[in-house]
Design an enzyme around this catalytic site. Structure first.
Site, PDB file in Angstrom:
ATOM      1  N   TYR A   1       0.867  -1.188   0.000  1.00 29.47           N
ATOM      2  CA  TYR A   1       0.000   0.000   0.000  1.00 29.47           C
ATOM      3  C   TYR A   1       0.901   1.234   0.000  1.00 29.47           C
ATOM      4  O   TYR A   1       1.437   1.644   1.033  1.00 29.47           O
ATOM      5  CB  TYR A   1      -0.901   0.040   1.240  1.00 29.47           C
ATOM      6  CG  TYR A   1      -1.973  -1.030   1.323  1.00 29.47           C
ATOM      7  CD1 TYR A   1      -2.401  -1.743   0.207  1.00 29.47           C
ATOM      8  CD2 TYR A   1      -2.589  -1.318   2.533  1.00 29.47           C
ATOM      9  CE1 TYR A   1      -3.393  -2.708   0.305  1.00 29.47           C
ATOM     10  CE2 TYR A   1      -3.592  -2.279   2.642  1.00 29.47           C
ATOM     11  CZ  TYR A   1      -3.981  -2.969   1.510  1.00 29.47           C
ATOM     12  OH  TYR A   1      -4.966  -3.924   1.610  1.00 29.47           O
TER      13      TYR A   1
ATOM     14  N   LEU B   1     -18.225  -1.319   3.126  1.00 29.02           N
ATOM     15  CA  LEU B   1     -18.961  -0.207   2.522  1.00 29.02           C
ATOM     16  C   LEU B   1     -18.781  -0.223   1.006  1.00 29.02           C
ATOM     17  O   LEU B   1     -19.016   0.791   0.339  1.00 29.02           O
ATOM     18  CB  LEU B   1     -18.480   1.126   3.107  1.00 29.02           C
ATOM     19  CG  LEU B   1     -18.709   1.267   4.610  1.00 29.02           C
ATOM     20  CD1 LEU B   1     -18.152   2.589   5.118  1.00 29.02           C
ATOM     21  CD2 LEU B   1     -20.198   1.153   4.926  1.00 29.02           C
TER      22      LEU B   1
ATOM     23  N   SER C   1     -21.734   3.601   1.174  1.00 30.74           N
ATOM     24  CA  SER C   1     -21.592   4.400   2.399  1.00 30.74           C
ATOM     25  C   SER C   1     -22.699   5.428   2.589  1.00 30.74           C
ATOM     26  O   SER C   1     -22.858   5.988   3.663  1.00 30.74           O
ATOM     27  CB  SER C   1     -20.249   5.147   2.379  1.00 30.74           C
ATOM     28  OG  SER C   1     -20.278   6.138   1.355  1.00 30.74           O
TER      29      SER C   1
ATOM     30  N   ARG D   1     -16.217  -0.064  -0.692  1.00 37.62           N
ATOM     31  CA  ARG D   1     -15.219   0.954  -1.047  1.00 37.62           C
ATOM     32  C   ARG D   1     -15.808   2.357  -1.136  1.00 37.62           C
ATOM     33  O   ARG D   1     -15.356   3.190  -1.920  1.00 37.62           O
ATOM     34  CB  ARG D   1     -14.527   0.556  -2.350  1.00 37.62           C
ATOM     35  CG  ARG D   1     -13.857  -0.802  -2.219  1.00 37.62           C
ATOM     36  CD  ARG D   1     -13.503  -1.391  -3.536  1.00 37.62           C
ATOM     37  NE  ARG D   1     -12.868  -2.685  -3.370  1.00 37.62           N
ATOM     38  CZ  ARG D   1     -11.581  -2.873  -3.089  1.00 37.62           C
ATOM     39  NH1 ARG D   1     -10.791  -1.853  -2.905  1.00 37.62           N
ATOM     40  NH2 ARG D   1     -11.106  -4.086  -2.968  1.00 37.62           N
ATOM     41  N   GLY D   2     -16.866   2.586  -0.379  1.00 38.00           N
ATOM     42  CA  GLY D   2     -17.499   3.904  -0.343  1.00 38.00           C
ATOM     43  C   GLY D   2     -18.821   3.941  -1.098  1.00 38.00           C
ATOM     44  O   GLY D   2     -19.695   4.755  -0.806  1.00 38.00           O
TER      45      GLY D   2
END
Ligand SMILES: NC(=O)c1ccc[n+]([C@@H]2O[C@H](COP(=O)([O-])OP(=O)(O)OC[C@H]3O[C@@H](n4cnc5c(N)ncnc54)[C@H](OP(=O)(O)O)[C@@H]3O)[C@@H](O)[C@H]2O)c1
Length: 335
Positions: free
Chosen positions: A56, A209, A215, A211-212
């Site tokens: 990452y 979520l 959300s 990845r949003g």
């Protein structure tokens, strides 16, 4: 903070973990100061599980976590449970060139991670994707040697299918499988989750979520910066995005009736899957973290669960969870 134990052999961790990936990579620009403040806020709230990968930001995320833990003061490192993924091969342009699970690579990757994190051990160490050239027994066997040496506490797995899970567990104790699991991604329920339960292996769920997308904060016109994974994700594209945001709107109605946010409903649903499932949330700002932590106070009764699953039926999502080239590396998708 509520706690859960990762499998029958793993550590006890906070019922919600913090996934730190987006603080260094894959979701566009992140704010370093806010990222560290978010880690500190999580630790103060009692979050103990911190998830990272050595790839990452090519080490950036481990350096960030190491710095945050040092700044948090004496004892912070020992109170934390650091989960590290390794094996992904990158290039300087951010490309992906496969996975390396050879025993010599395991030892090499770990040595660099310990240095970047500023610690003498990793709590849970896992290969990020199966290396098709290396039997899982060899990779897990090499991690088991690091457990013997005290440099790793527990062995985890990531995105592998039931057969690989069984072979790994027959080699050495495995505490958890990290895999995508959410209202939008329920593929593990058929075979993988039952196999984990049979073997006493916990699940750390990521992408809770989506990845949003799930959300409640995602908008149809959101612009994505260069290098944002979601720009190439089928679920965020064209008609798929339209259909998926319609599902989010249906979930929003249920959440509003319950007096919670969409994100809290989605996280609470994953928490409701069982004591052996620990959701990771990818918050990289304190306000997002606070919202996510609110899910721990949400109790979903059978009527709530039925309403949520009616709003987002099990196979309703449009689009695969990864682009085709990345799906090809997913042992978990091979059935
Ligand atoms: N094993 C694997 O293969 C694998 C793969 C991917 C990830 N992971 C791990 O799992 C972690 C979580 O995954 P993820 O980041 O994809 O999952 P996620 O939690 O589904 O998505 C995080 C995204 O959701 C947005 N968001 C909106 N409201 C939020 C809220 N209240 N709380 C948290 N996020 C909110 C964030 O947006 P903004 O930042 O834009 O506000 C962020 O971009 C990663 O950090 C990583 O450690 C593992």
């Amino acid at each position: 903070m509520r706690s859960r134990t990762l499998g029958t052999t793993g550590p006890t961790v906070s019922a919600l973990g913090l996934g730190c990936m987006g603080m260094s990579a894959l979701y566009g620009q992140a704010d370093r100061t806010e990222s560290i403040a978010t880690i500190h806020a999580a630790l103060e709230a009692g979050v103990t599980l911190l998830d990272t990968g050595d790839f990452y930001g090519m080490g950036h995320n481990e350096l960030l976590i190491g710095e945050a833990l040092r700044e948090a003061g004496p004892g912070a490192r020992d109170d934390a449970v650091i989960s590290v993924k390794f094996g992904a091969l990158r290039d300087a342009a951010g490309g992906w060139s496969g996975y390396d699970g050879r025993p010599a690579a395991v030892k090499n990757f770990l040595a660099y991670s310990l240095q970047r994190l500023g610690t003498d051990h990793v709590d849970v160490y896992r290969l990020s994707r199966l290396d098709p050239e290396v039997p899982i027994e060899e990779t897990v066997g090499a991690i088991a040697e690091e457990v013997q040496a005290g440099r790793v506490r527990h062995i985890g797995l990531s995105e592998v299918g039931a057969e690989t899970i069984r072979r790994a567990a027959a080699t050495a104790p495995v505490c958890d499988l990290q895999i995508e699991y959410s209202l939008f991604s329920r593929g593990i329920e058929k075979e993988i989750l039952p196999a984990c339960r049979e073997l006493g292996i916990g699940v750390t769920a990521y992408g809770v979520l989506s990845r949003g997308l799930l959300s409640g904060h995602w908008t149809r016109d959101r612009e994505l910066g260069a290098g944002d994974f979601r720009g190439a994700s089928p679920r965020f594209s064209g008609e798929n995005l339209e259909r998926n945001l319609d599902l989010v709107d249906a979930l929003r109605k249920v959440a509003e009736q319950k007096g919670v946010t969409v994100a809290q409903a989605a996280i609470a649903w994953v928490l409701s899957r069982g004591e052996d499932v620990v959701p990771l949330v990818g918050a990289r700002r304190r306000d997002r973290l606070a919202e996510a932590l609110g899910a721990l106070d949400v109790t979903l009764d059978p009527a709530d669960l039925a309403a949520i699953e009616q709003a987002v039926p099990a196979d309703a999502v449009a689009g695969e969870r990864y682009p085709a080239a990345l799906m090809a590396h997913m042992d978990s998708e091979r059935g």
